[in-house]
Design an enzyme around this catalytic site. Structure first.
Site, mmCIF file in Angstrom:
data_model
loop_
_atom_site.group_PDB
_atom_site.id
_atom_site.type_symbol
_atom_site.label_atom_id
_atom_site.label_comp_id
_atom_site.label_asym_id
_atom_site.label_seq_id
_atom_site.Cartn_x
_atom_site.Cartn_y
_atom_site.Cartn_z
ATOM 1 N N GLU A 33 0.871 -1.172 0.000
ATOM 2 C CA GLU A 33 0.000 0.000 0.000
ATOM 3 C C GLU A 33 0.912 1.227 0.000
ATOM 4 O OE1 GLU A 33 -2.670 0.425 3.337
ATOM 5 O OE2 GLU A 33 -3.593 2.209 2.436
ATOM 6 N N ARG A 259 5.430 -12.694 9.749
ATOM 7 C CA ARG A 259 6.045 -11.384 9.525
ATOM 8 C C ARG A 259 7.440 -11.377 10.091
ATOM 9 N NH1 ARG A 259 1.996 -7.557 8.596
ATOM 10 N NH2 ARG A 259 3.190 -5.644 8.738
ATOM 11 N N LYS A 269 4.556 0.561 8.890
ATOM 12 C CA LYS A 269 4.583 1.893 8.287
ATOM 13 C C LYS A 269 3.899 2.918 9.180
ATOM 14 C CE LYS A 269 3.787 0.087 3.795
ATOM 15 N NZ LYS A 269 2.361 -0.165 3.682
HETATM 16 P P1 ATP Z 1 2.853 -2.148 7.481
HETATM 17 O O1 ATP Z 1 2.204 -2.457 8.787
HETATM 18 O O2 ATP Z 1 4.297 -1.948 7.587
HETATM 19 O O3 ATP Z 1 2.165 -1.054 6.731
HETATM 20 P P2 ATP Z 1 1.496 -3.838 5.751
HETATM 21 O O4 ATP Z 1 1.356 -5.305 5.709
HETATM 22 O O5 ATP Z 1 0.271 -3.075 6.048
HETATM 23 O O6 ATP Z 1 2.684 -3.483 6.669
HETATM 24 P P3 ATP Z 1 1.664 -3.516 2.975
HETATM 25 O O7 ATP Z 1 2.136 -2.373 2.190
HETATM 26 O O8 ATP Z 1 0.213 -3.837 2.928
HETATM 27 O O9 ATP Z 1 2.107 -3.269 4.450
HETATM 28 O O10 ATP Z 1 2.531 -4.822 2.690
HETATM 29 C C1 ATP Z 1 2.873 -5.304 1.431
HETATM 30 C C2 ATP Z 1 3.268 -6.747 1.576
HETATM 31 O O11 ATP Z 1 4.385 -6.859 2.439
HETATM 32 C C3 ATP Z 1 2.159 -7.576 2.178
HETATM 33 O O12 ATP Z 1 2.037 -8.763 1.434
HETATM 34 C C4 ATP Z 1 2.612 -7.848 3.574
HETATM 35 O O13 ATP Z 1 2.136 -9.071 4.031
HETATM 36 C C5 ATP Z 1 4.137 -7.834 3.422
HETATM 37 N N1 ATP Z 1 4.776 -7.439 4.673
HETATM 38 C C6 ATP Z 1 4.550 -6.315 5.372
HETATM 39 N N2 ATP Z 1 5.276 -6.301 6.511
HETATM 40 C C7 ATP Z 1 5.984 -7.452 6.528
HETATM 41 C C8 ATP Z 1 6.906 -8.026 7.442
HETATM 42 N N3 ATP Z 1 7.264 -7.403 8.568
HETATM 43 N N4 ATP Z 1 7.438 -9.232 7.136
HETATM 44 C C9 ATP Z 1 7.110 -9.849 5.998
HETATM 45 N N5 ATP Z 1 6.236 -9.376 5.106
HETATM 46 C C10 ATP Z 1 5.672 -8.188 5.352
HETATM 47 MG MG MG Z 2 -1.355 -2.765 4.825
#
Ligand code: ATP
Ligand code: MG
Length: 547
Positions: A33, A259, A269
């Site tokens: 995102e 994760r 983020k």
């Molecule tokens: P954040 O909480 O940092 O915003 P998110 O999952 O909401 O993380 P996205 O931009 O939606 O962020 O993530 C893109 C991809 O990266 C998703 O498939 C998510 O599962 C993966 N991802 C995000 N954080 C991690 C992590 N700490 N370890 C492994 N994969 C991750």
């Molecule tokens: Mg997200």
């Protein structure tokens, strides 16, 4: 041919391929995102998605999951592309946005309404939350659940036309308000949001939710394996339900893994955004941040991050790892080919009382084990700087550096002996008067003197004054958490030293260096004459603790 599968996802793909008749491509996607910069947790997902596709002869989409106009921006879209490319992965012409598919998604919503699988609900967000039930209690049906298809189509069209204010209505899936899985209790599929979208402007005032969007985009892109993190496990039934009730052909499979977490930092983020907004760091690319932009600025190279992601592996178990593992990978990468120079962090002037003339040029290899990196010229002269830590007024036993009366070798230069210590009125050592042994030049030493050790130095005459930024963990505690997590930010996480480096380093086109005995450094791409310490040296010598 792929290597033997080493994790449960690859093992599963192997089993599927073995069972399937005929060729089967593997298509994956990385779906960030654009609401912030990527962090090293994302790197794990990027490596996994791109590598799996590559290993099985498939492709990977870089798809922006941009369904929330309020949080997203083109700055993040750009930064994310830069980071994925920097990590070394190529999405070719498969750069997509969920917003590309808004029209298709809207058609899917109409299909669900027409089949009686979705309805317009006019409860407020608060009422929806309240009637959702709990883990132990069923939810209550919405009074709008049995609206006719015609009424639903009419209201949904008017939602789309912008007739209603935000929150007036939502489109919900009609599944089961008594489902043990809360995600299946008539989840919201569309909400009204009068906001400018970074891609589609004001074309839409209704926006699809993540759960509705993600599976459909996966299907439209013929993704075969939708790899995501464990918190989506409970969403998988909904993922399958949405696709199962639409006439799309593709049936991607969602597979969850844990994760990545890293100690002494935060990895979301939203939390990183807070650090930026509250100015606890200097920006998303602050070298203390676990963002890819921050790590890059600090001097970490993509190869180290890929190696790290390979080492942390892919499982369903808790994946919180120590910072030391990342540091190990960073060192190992830089050790390989970063040129070595000299830099003094905390300068102590050394005057060579017996040195004749103004100075001379010595030469030294850029890397002792890498002759192809060539040599540099090293200027030597009567006034030098050494690091304060390399001198002790009261040396502990086995002190292998300089002290009054002792001799040390200056790396690539001469042996010097400390003859006199000049101290200021407050007792602080402000200069050392030393003598050098003219016949002790490195490589042609005939002095017969055995120095206590070897230390680094820079000749004052040509030394380049620089700011050396030294970092510690961003957080004092291993697992910063809670609403007030910012309180455990380490106040010493950044210290800036006014030091000196040798001129050949300052003028080199390289930007990553090992400053001998001090650490790996990276020339800051933004700040003039500034070097970030990427990581300390494993073998850095620590004086024994004071008794
Ligand atoms: P954040 O909480 O940092 O915003 P998110 O999952 O909401 O993380 P996205 O931009 O939606 O962020 O993530 C893109 C991809 O990266 C998703 O498939 C998510 O599962 C993966 N991802 C995000 N954080 C991690 C992590 N700490 N370890 C492994 N994969 C991750
Ligand atoms: Mg997200």
């Amino acid at each position: 041919m792929p290597e033997p599968a080493t994790d449960f996802i690859r093992q599963q793909i192997d089993r599927e391929l073995a069972a399937a008749a005929g060729p089967s491509a593997v298509v994956t996607r990385f779906p960030p995102e654009p609401n912030g910069y990527l962090h090293i947790g994302h790197a794990k997902s990027i490596c996994l998605n791109f590598r799996i596709a590559e290993e099985y002869g498939g492709v990977t989409y870089l798809r922006f999951d941009d369904t929330n106009p309020l949080a997203e921006s083109p700055e993040y879209v750009k930064a994310i592309q830069r980071d994925v490319a920097w990590l070394g992965f190529d999405w070719g012409d498969r750069l997509t946005f969920a917003s590309y598919y808004f029209e298709r998604l809207h058609q899917c919503a109409l299909e669900l309404i027409e089949n009686g699988n979705a309805y317009v609900c006019s409860l407020s967000a608060e009422e929806i939350r309240r009637t959702r039930g709990t883990l132990t209690e069923a939810g209550a049906d919405s009074p709008y659940r049995n609206r006719s298809v015609r009424e639903n189509l009419d209201l949904f069209a008017r939602m789309k036309a912008g007739e209603f204010a935000d929150g007036a209505h939502v489109l919900r899936a009609r599944i089961d308000m008594a489902s043990p899985n809360l995600n299946m209790r008539d989840p919201v599929l569309y909400r009204i949001r009068h906001a400018l979208h970074h891609n589609v402007g004001d074309t839409w005032v209704i926006y699809p939710t993540y759960d509705f969007t993600h599976c459909i985009c996966d299907a439209l892109e013929n993704v075969t394996h939708s790899l995501c993190t464990l918190e989506f496990e409970d969403h998988r039934p909904l993922y399958d339900w949405v696709l199962g009730n639409l006439s799309l052909n593709a049936k991607p499979r969602q597979i969850e893994f844990s994760r990545l977490g890293l100690e002494h930092t935060v990895m979301s983020k939203r939390l990183l955004q807070r650090l930026v907004a509250e100015r606890l760091v200097e920006g998303w690319d602050d070298p203390r941040m676990p963002t890819l932009a921050g790590l890059r600025r600090r001097g970490v190279r993509p190869r180290a991050i890929r190696d790290f992601c390979g080492r942390v592996g892919v499982t369903k178990q808790d994946n919180r790892v120590e910072m030391e593992l990342l540091e190990f990978c960073v060192r190992q990468d830089l050790e390989e080919d970063a040129p070595k120079g000299m830099g003094v962090v905390n300068p102590l002037p050394v005057r060579l009382a017996n040195y004749p003339g103004e100075g001379e040029a010595l030469t030294a290899p850029w890397h002792p084990r890498r002759p192809e990196l060539g040599e540099r010229s090293l200027s030597f002269g009567p006034l030098l700087y050494i690091d304060r830590e390399d001198f002790a007024l009261a040396p502990p036993p086995k002190w292998r550096r300089l002290s009054l009366g002792a001799s040390v070798r200056l790396r690539y230069a001469y042996i010097i002996r400390c003859d006199q210590v000049v101290r200021s009125a407050d007792g602080k050592v402000c200069e050392l008067i030393c003598s050098y042994l003219p016949n002790s030049k490195s490589g042609s030493d005939s002095s017969g003197v055995k120095p206590a050790g070897v230390i680094h130095w820079v000749a004052a005459q040509r030394a380049k004054p620089v700011k050396l930024r030294l970092y510690e963990h961003l957080f004092k505690v291993r697992n910063p958490s809670g609403a007030d997590f910012t309180e455990s930010v380490n106040p010493n996480s950044l210290s800036v030293a006014s030091g000196f480096i040798e001129p050949a380093v300052a003028s080199s086109r390289e930007s990553h260096f090992q400053f001998e005995r001090v650490g790996y450094f990276h020339r800051d791409p933004e700040l003039p004459d500034t070097y970030n310490r990427t990581v300390t040296l494993r073998d850095s010598w620590h004086p024994p603790a004071k008794k």
